[in-house]
Design a protein around this motif. Structure first.
Motif, PDB file in Angstrom:
ATOM      1  N   ARG A 128       0.862  -1.182   0.000  1.00 23.73           N
ATOM      2  CA  ARG A 128       0.000   0.000   0.000  1.00 23.73           C
ATOM      3  C   ARG A 128       0.902   1.238   0.000  1.00 23.73           C
ATOM      4  NH1 ARG A 128      -1.814  -3.607   4.128  1.00 23.73           N
ATOM      5  NH2 ARG A 128      -3.772  -4.623   3.540  1.00 23.73           N
ATOM      6  N   GLN A 216     -12.271   5.523  -9.993  1.00 21.80           N
ATOM      7  CA  GLN A 216     -12.177   4.156  -9.485  1.00 21.80           C
ATOM      8  C   GLN A 216     -11.221   4.028  -8.306  1.00 21.80           C
ATOM      9  OE1 GLN A 216     -11.250   5.253 -12.425  1.00 21.80           O
ATOM     10  NE2 GLN A 216      -9.270   4.425 -13.080  1.00 21.80           N
ATOM     11  N   GLU A 217     -10.333   5.018  -8.106  1.00 19.00           N
ATOM     12  CA  GLU A 217      -9.372   4.948  -7.012  1.00 19.00           C
ATOM     13  C   GLU A 217      -9.882   5.606  -5.727  1.00 19.00           C
ATOM     14  OE1 GLU A 217      -5.459   6.279  -7.813  1.00 19.00           O
ATOM     15  OE2 GLU A 217      -5.283   5.192  -9.718  1.00 19.00           O
ATOM     16  N   LEU A 220     -10.358   3.749  -2.468  1.00 21.49           N
ATOM     17  CA  LEU A 220      -9.178   3.121  -1.887  1.00 21.49           C
ATOM     18  C   LEU A 220      -8.496   3.998  -0.845  1.00 21.49           C
ATOM     19  CD1 LEU A 220      -7.536   1.620  -5.113  1.00 21.49           C
ATOM     20  CD2 LEU A 220      -9.063   0.485  -3.479  1.00 21.49           C
ATOM     21  N   TRP A 221      -8.832   5.281  -0.803  1.00 16.52           N
ATOM     22  CA  TRP A 221      -8.158   6.202   0.109  1.00 16.52           C
ATOM     23  C   TRP A 221      -8.815   6.212   1.485  1.00 16.52           C
ATOM     24  CZ3 TRP A 221      -3.604   8.555  -0.220  1.00 16.52           C
ATOM     25  CH2 TRP A 221      -2.995   8.615  -1.469  1.00 16.52           C
ATOM     26  N   ARG A 239      -3.410   4.678   0.924  1.00 14.79           N
ATOM     27  CA  ARG A 239      -4.065   4.212  -0.305  1.00 14.79           C
ATOM     28  C   ARG A 239      -3.966   2.700  -0.314  1.00 14.79           C
ATOM     29  NH1 ARG A 239      -3.628   2.016  -5.121  1.00 14.79           N
ATOM     30  NH2 ARG A 239      -4.827   2.826  -6.901  1.00 14.79           N
ATOM     31  N   SER A 241      -4.629  -1.276  -1.584  1.00 22.12           N
ATOM     32  CA  SER A 241      -4.457  -1.964  -2.861  1.00 22.12           C
ATOM     33  C   SER A 241      -5.822  -2.400  -3.376  1.00 22.12           C
ATOM     34  CB  SER A 241      -3.551  -3.182  -2.688  1.00 22.12           C
ATOM     35  OG  SER A 241      -4.191  -4.170  -1.890  1.00 22.12           O
ATOM     36  N   GLU A 242      -5.879  -2.660  -4.685  1.00 20.24           N
ATOM     37  CA  GLU A 242      -7.142  -3.123  -5.265  1.00 20.24           C
ATOM     38  C   GLU A 242      -7.521  -4.500  -4.730  1.00 20.24           C
ATOM     39  OE1 GLU A 242      -4.733  -1.686  -6.809  1.00 20.24           O
ATOM     40  OE2 GLU A 242      -5.574   0.017  -7.939  1.00 20.24           O
ATOM     41  N   ASP A 243      -6.515  -5.322  -4.368  1.00 14.16           N
ATOM     42  CA  ASP A 243      -6.786  -6.668  -3.873  1.00 14.16           C
ATOM     43  C   ASP A 243      -7.378  -6.651  -2.471  1.00 14.16           C
ATOM     44  OD1 ASP A 243      -5.773  -7.685  -6.228  1.00 14.16           O
ATOM     45  OD2 ASP A 243      -3.753  -7.953  -5.418  1.00 14.16           O
ATOM     46  N   PRO A 245      -8.949  -3.752  -0.429  1.00 14.45           N
ATOM     47  CA  PRO A 245      -9.296  -2.331  -0.494  1.00 14.45           C
ATOM     48  C   PRO A 245      -9.413  -1.632   0.846  1.00 14.45           C
ATOM     49  CG  PRO A 245     -11.218  -3.707  -0.982  1.00 14.45           C
ATOM     50  CD  PRO A 245     -10.044  -4.623  -0.913  1.00 14.45           C
TER      51      PRO A 245
END
Length: 269
Positions: A128, A216-217, A220-221, A239, A241-243, A245
């Protein structure tokens, strides 16, 4: 910043079962008054590079030298908790806007450091990106005069409508949240603080509103402000990770108590 070292043994991979950062972030705290004891126990100036020692010696004020030394030593000791690297072997580069990164092979680590009068803190995550900032709270009344330069019009309106006796705390909270976010993005003070907003959520959390973050991000924050030792506001930005969230659990840890277990616990007295 991606934490790496020169020619490490990368044959050992961190498994989730033995990785304290698999599902969370660690924030390590070191009181400024404990830096001398911390330095004596960990190697002091000898642990720094020649360039870092030169920077330390150029600082005019003893307090600035203390915080500089404490931040460098804390960074090394903390990173070595999560990688098979001796504290004295870490070497650091700087990004375009001055954000430190570590030379060498990638351990998947990201860290950030902050220091203010009385406190040094370091955040560490894996997979991250994170930023951290600390300030004394409440902010001094004269600091509120800078609100038009660092807050958006809406943030300024919210600050004005806070109770007068809470405005100093609200200013400090907003400041550290915004600075932690810019440090996590790698831009730091190069990003105008009035170019984005940090707002309180009804449930008590915080959210960043920044048009430069792709849609899309944005989920994640994670932005939050913690109270430390009753006199510091600690801003944290992560932030995910996409895996994985999030939300990401954040643990506060004591450098004196955990990194130097034979020493009395640090912190203000």
């Amino acid at each position: 910043m991606r934490a790496t070292v020169d020619a490490p043994d990368t044959s050992r991979e961190w498994e989730p079962a033995d990785d304290p950062l698999a599902e969370g972030a660690d924030v390590w705290l070191l009181a400024e008054e404990d830096v001398a004891r911390f330095a004596e126990a960990t190697g002091g100036l000898e642990l720094l590079t020649e360039e870092e020692r030169a920077r330390h010696d150029r600082l005019l004020f003893p307090a600035a030298r203390t915080r500089f030394l404490g931040a460098r030593l804390l960074s090394r000791q903390v990173l070595s908790q999560y990688a098979d690297v001796a504290p004295g072997e870490w070497r650091f580069d700087k990004g375009r806007f001055g954000r430190p990164s570590v030379q060498g092979a990638d351990w998947g680590l990201d860290f950030n450091i902050t220091h203010t009068n009385g406190l040094i803190a370091a955040i560490v995550v894996r997979g991250r990106t994170a930023g951290v900032d600390a300030e004394n709270t409440p902010a001094r009344p004269e600091a509120l005069e800078f609100a038009p330069k660092v807050f958006t019009p809406l943030e300024q309106e919210v600050l004005r409508r806070d109770r007068e006796d809470q405005q100093g705390h609200a200013f400090a909270d907003s400041w550290v949240a915004k600075e932690a976010y810019t440090k996590a993005t790698g831009m730091g003070m190069a990003r105008g603080f009035d170019a984005f907003s940090v707002h309180r959520l009804r449930g008590g959390g915080l959210a960043v509103v920044d048009d430069e973050i792709p849609q899309q991000e944005r989920p994640l924050w994670q932005i939050q402000v913690l109270q430390v030792w009753d006199r510091f506001a600690l801003g944290i930005a992560i932030r995910a990770s996409e895996d994985v969230p999030g939300p990401i659990p954040v643990r506060l840890r004591s450098a004196m108590a955990e990194l130097l277990p034979n020493s009395p616990a640090g912190g203000p007295r």
